[in-house]
Design a protein around this motif. Structure first.
Motif, PDB file in Angstrom:
ATOM      1  N   LEU A 554      36.504  34.173  43.240  1.00 30.52           N
ATOM      2  CA  LEU A 554      37.243  34.109  44.498  1.00 30.52           C
ATOM      3  C   LEU A 554      36.794  35.219  45.441  1.00 30.52           C
ATOM      4  O   LEU A 554      36.593  34.989  46.645  1.00 30.52           O
ATOM      5  CB  LEU A 554      38.744  34.228  44.226  1.00 30.52           C
ATOM      6  CG  LEU A 554      39.635  34.274  45.467  1.00 30.52           C
ATOM      7  CD1 LEU A 554      39.510  32.998  46.286  1.00 30.52           C
ATOM      8  CD2 LEU A 554      41.098  34.505  45.061  1.00 30.52           C
ATOM      9  N   ALA A 555      36.629  36.432  44.899  1.00 31.18           N
ATOM     10  CA  ALA A 555      36.195  37.554  45.736  1.00 31.18           C
ATOM     11  C   ALA A 555      34.835  37.271  46.361  1.00 31.18           C
ATOM     12  O   ALA A 555      34.611  37.516  47.555  1.00 31.18           O
ATOM     13  CB  ALA A 555      36.141  38.829  44.893  1.00 31.18           C
ATOM     14  N   HIS A 556      33.912  36.724  45.559  1.00 28.93           N
ATOM     15  CA  HIS A 556      32.579  36.425  46.095  1.00 28.93           C
ATOM     16  C   HIS A 556      32.649  35.339  47.161  1.00 28.93           C
ATOM     17  O   HIS A 556      31.912  35.401  48.166  1.00 28.93           O
ATOM     18  CB  HIS A 556      31.650  35.998  44.958  1.00 28.93           C
ATOM     19  CG  HIS A 556      31.251  37.146  44.078  1.00 28.93           C
ATOM     20  ND1 HIS A 556      30.599  36.976  42.868  1.00 28.93           N
ATOM     21  CD2 HIS A 556      31.403  38.498  44.211  1.00 28.93           C
ATOM     22  CE1 HIS A 556      30.370  38.159  42.314  1.00 28.93           C
ATOM     23  NE2 HIS A 556      30.854  39.097  43.112  1.00 28.93           N
ATOM     24  N   ARG A 557      33.534  34.350  46.973  1.00 24.53           N
ATOM     25  CA  ARG A 557      33.681  33.309  47.990  1.00 24.53           C
ATOM     26  C   ARG A 557      34.198  33.886  49.305  1.00 24.53           C
ATOM     27  O   ARG A 557      33.910  33.365  50.388  1.00 24.53           O
ATOM     28  CB  ARG A 557      34.635  32.214  47.490  1.00 24.53           C
ATOM     29  CG  ARG A 557      34.127  31.414  46.312  1.00 24.53           C
ATOM     30  CD  ARG A 557      32.982  30.497  46.710  1.00 24.53           C
ATOM     31  NE  ARG A 557      33.403  29.479  47.650  1.00 24.53           N
ATOM     32  CZ  ARG A 557      33.900  28.285  47.285  1.00 24.53           C
ATOM     33  NH1 ARG A 557      34.036  27.997  45.985  1.00 24.53           N
ATOM     34  NH2 ARG A 557      34.234  27.399  48.207  1.00 24.53           N
ATOM     35  N   LEU A 558      34.967  34.999  49.203  1.00 27.01           N
ATOM     36  CA  LEU A 558      35.510  35.657  50.395  1.00 27.01           C
ATOM     37  C   LEU A 558      34.572  36.730  50.937  1.00 27.01           C
ATOM     38  O   LEU A 558      34.909  37.431  51.896  1.00 27.01           O
ATOM     39  CB  LEU A 558      36.871  36.295  50.070  1.00 27.01           C
ATOM     40  CG  LEU A 558      38.010  35.327  49.729  1.00 27.01           C
ATOM     41  CD1 LEU A 558      39.253  36.094  49.272  1.00 27.01           C
ATOM     42  CD2 LEU A 558      38.343  34.446  50.932  1.00 27.01           C
ATOM     43  N   GLY A 559      33.415  36.877  50.305  1.00 26.85           N
ATOM     44  CA  GLY A 559      32.439  37.854  50.776  1.00 26.85           C
ATOM     45  C   GLY A 559      32.725  39.270  50.307  1.00 26.85           C
ATOM     46  O   GLY A 559      32.240  40.243  50.925  1.00 26.85           O
ATOM     47  N   LEU A 560      33.482  39.427  49.221  1.00 25.77           N
ATOM     48  CA  LEU A 560      33.836  40.748  48.704  1.00 25.77           C
ATOM     49  C   LEU A 560      33.022  41.061  47.464  1.00 25.77           C
ATOM     50  O   LEU A 560      32.609  40.158  46.722  1.00 25.77           O
ATOM     51  CB  LEU A 560      35.327  40.795  48.344  1.00 25.77           C
ATOM     52  CG  LEU A 560      36.323  40.311  49.408  1.00 25.77           C
ATOM     53  CD1 LEU A 560      37.743  40.383  48.859  1.00 25.77           C
ATOM     54  CD2 LEU A 560      36.195  41.136  50.668  1.00 25.77           C
ATOM     55  N   THR A 561      32.792  42.319  47.209  1.00 25.98           N
ATOM     56  CA  THR A 561      32.178  42.756  45.963  1.00 25.98           C
ATOM     57  C   THR A 561      33.272  43.232  45.015  1.00 25.98           C
ATOM     58  O   THR A 561      34.382  43.586  45.442  1.00 25.98           O
ATOM     59  CB  THR A 561      31.153  43.876  46.188  1.00 25.98           C
ATOM     60  OG1 THR A 561      31.837  45.005  46.748  1.00 25.98           O
ATOM     61  CG2 THR A 561      30.052  43.423  47.135  1.00 25.98           C
TER      62      THR A 561
END
Length: 610
Positions: A554-561
């Motif tokens: 989910l974090a990667h889908r939101l552009g987060l590391t």
């Protein structure tokens, strides 16, 4: 009148002994004789041995004996001047002419059985210059003043001063008088156990009753509580030397003082009986009211104890009882109190410690899961306390947040970390620069201009904004609105990275992430600890892995590391790398270390992959 040990004394002798300047023997009495006899003040003339030579009618009436029958009696026995050595010695000095006067108060018993208080005055009579016998036979005047009425009034006034008008219990003044006397008695070595106990109680919910039903009902409730406490004390005192003293110390606070206590069991039983006695509702003015009590219990040796110390311990323990849930008793715990005192000492020393430079920073590596290279560090503050040694943040950060000193401390940490990150960059120009991550308390956002502070520090140190990461807890970020959210957005726009620390333990409002200026999620270590692999058993907590994998996706889908905290084993690191975690932090790679150790890692270009 003749005494048993002295020759008969005539009227002229009496006059001469009294030093009145009366007529020679055989002449009619002078006016002083009539005044002496009829005086409203009880008086008697004594010889040098302290025996009564002559007494007036008032003296006889006061003692319930005819004046003539008192002749030859030892005055000291009649008015109790021998009961203590100090008074008796002073009396003998007056008789011997070595002291000018003695004045004291004595309680004497009347022949009809009642007692009365008298003020006794003993003074030598001046000798007659024309009577040579006066130099051989000194005379002393004893006078008595009945002060029984005054004493009774004083006793009544003292009772009013020492007792609470609402409950009729001893008040705070009398309580401390008794407490002080009990401690002094043991210090003087008087018989007893050498111990003392105290139950200090406060009514739970009384203020609400007072506020809603009025002080009249509240006072009646206090009086009813006092009756039950008194009954508890009477039962506790059965078959013992004395019952505990019950006192109202003020408001809805009461105390039960146990002198010569036998140990904590006795005080525990008393506290339990009080809680039980207060369980039943009270019928007050046609209403059924319920209250409970929180009780602090202290029992200790009297040696080395002062009233102040005992009450401080009781007050602290009462606070614990309330904090633990109320309607209970709590026994004083020296270790718990030492922790509290340490906490107070730390709180009071925080601000001066910042000025004295007692804080330092250690840095824990943040490692790229892909290649094991050092990508950043987290700055962790330590307090080198002169008394308690090196303290980690969990010992003092919450205190700093409570009193506001987190603002200057946080500013110092931010400036020091940025300055150090810039120094590493300058010292290792051939290496990709590492970023520094700094924890920020939400109070720093509210109580200071964090955006201005960050901009100023970055400009002063020369550190580029993307090399600074600010960590806030999940609960602080997820609940952000208004000024905090505006500050986070401004920092993000500046180029500073925002990270959510301990993610997964707070609100976990995942939908909210898309609206926050967040760049990094730091997974709480409790999830990583579930990754326990060995060669045969497989995962100990598959659910943790499923949750972590879902959060990473989910974090990667939101552009987060994503950074995983508390990585301690190679198996944990391997699994995190497989499911796509970006960065790892934990003892597998390194404990928090001084800045020089980070410089060593940069010099060696070491790979921290296990």
């Amino acid at each position: 009148m003749a005494g048993p040990h002295r020759p008969a004394v005539t009227e002229s002798d009496t006059q001469a002994s009294a030093g009145t300047g009366g007529p020679d023997r055989g002449q009619a009495p002078e006016p002083f004789r009539s005044a002496f006899t009829a005086a409203p003040l009880a008086m008697a003339v004594l010889d040098g041995d302290g025996r009564i030579v002559s007494a007036n009618d008032t003296f006889g009436a006061l003692l319930g004996t005819a004046p003539d029958a008192l002749a030859g009696r030892a005055a000291a026995d009649l008015v109790d001047l021998t009961s203590d050595a100090r008074t008796h010695h002073a009396y003998r000095q007056v008789l011997d002419g070595r002291r000018a006067r003695l004045r004291c108060t004595r309680r004497v018993k009347h022949p009809d059985g009642h007692s009365l208080w008298v003020q006794v005055t003993v003074a030598p009579l001046p000798p007659r210059q024309d009577d040579p016998r006066a130099h051989r036979e000194p005379a002393v005047l004893l006078s008595l003043a009945d002060i029984s009425a005054r004493r009774e009034l004083q006793a009544r006034l003292r009772h009013l001063q020492m007792h609470d008008p609402v409950t009729r219990l001893p008040n705070r003044t009398l309580f401390f008088e008794r407490l002080t006397a009990a401690l002094e008695a043991d210090a003087d070595g008087r018989p007893g156990t050498g111990r003392i106990g105290l139950c200090y109680l406060d009514l739970d919910g009384f203020q609400a009753i007072n506020d809603t039903l009025g002080h009249r009902v509240g006072d009646r409730l206090l009086a009813a509580v006092a009756e039950r406490l008194t009954r508890c004390a009477d039962v506790a005192g059965y078959a013992r030397a004395a019952a505990p003293l019950v006192a109202r110390l003020g408001g809805d606070e009461f105390a039960l003082l146990v002198e010569n206590s036998t140990g904590t069991d006795q005080l525990a039983d008393l506290a339990e009986s009080v809680l039980t006695a207060l369980q039943a509702p009270f019928d007050i003015s046609g209403q059924r009211l319920s209250v409970s009590a929180s009780i602090g219990v202290v029992e200790r040796r009297t040696a080395g104890t002062t009233p102040t110390a005992l009450m401080q311990a009781a007050d602290t323990t009462l606070y614990w009882a309330k904090a633990d849930g109320r309607s209970r008793w709590t026994l004083f715990d020296p270790e718990r109190n030492a922790h509290r005192m340490t906490r107070q000492a730390l709180a009071s020393g925080l601000r001066p410690a910042i000025d004295r430079g007692e804080f330092v920073l250690d840095y824990q590596p943040l490692v790229s899961m892909a290649d094991g290279r050092l990508s950043g560090v987290e700055a962790l503050v330590r307090w080198r306390h002169p008394q308690f040694g090196t303290l980690t943040p969990n010992r003092f950060v919450s205190l700093a947040e409570e009193d506001g000193s987190i603002v200057p401390l946080g500013r110092w940490v931010l400036a020091t970390a940025c300055r150090q990150a810039r120094r590493w960059q300058l010292d290792h120009p051939g290496e990709p620069p590492i970023f520094v991550s700094v924890n920020v308390a939400v109070r720093q956002v509210w109580d200071s201009d964090l955006v201005a502070d960050v901009a100023e520090i970055l400009a002063e140190t020369g550190l580029t904004p993307h090399l600074l990461q600010l960590e806030l807890t999940e609960s602080a970020v997820m609940g952000s609105a208004g000024r905090p959210l505006q500050a986070l957005q401004a920092l993000s726009d500046m180029g500073v990275r925002i990270a959510i620390d301990d993610f997964g333990t707070g609100y976990s409002n995942l939908a909210y992430l898309s609206r926050l200026p967040v760049a990094v999620l730091k997974l709480d270590g409790s999830f990583v600890r579930g990754f326990q692999y060995d060669d045969t058993a497989g995962p100990a907590s598959p659910a943790d892995e499923v949750i972590v994998e879902a959060m990473i996706q989910l974090a990667h889908r939101l552009g987060l590391t994503v950074t995983a905290e508390c990585v301690e084993t190679p198996a944990q690191a391997d699994r995190l790398r497989r499911i796509g975690c970006d960065t790892g932090q934990g003892w597998l790679y390194s404990r928090p270390v001084p800045p020089g150790d980070i410089s060593g890692l940069l010099d060696s270009r070491a790979c921290l992959r296990p």
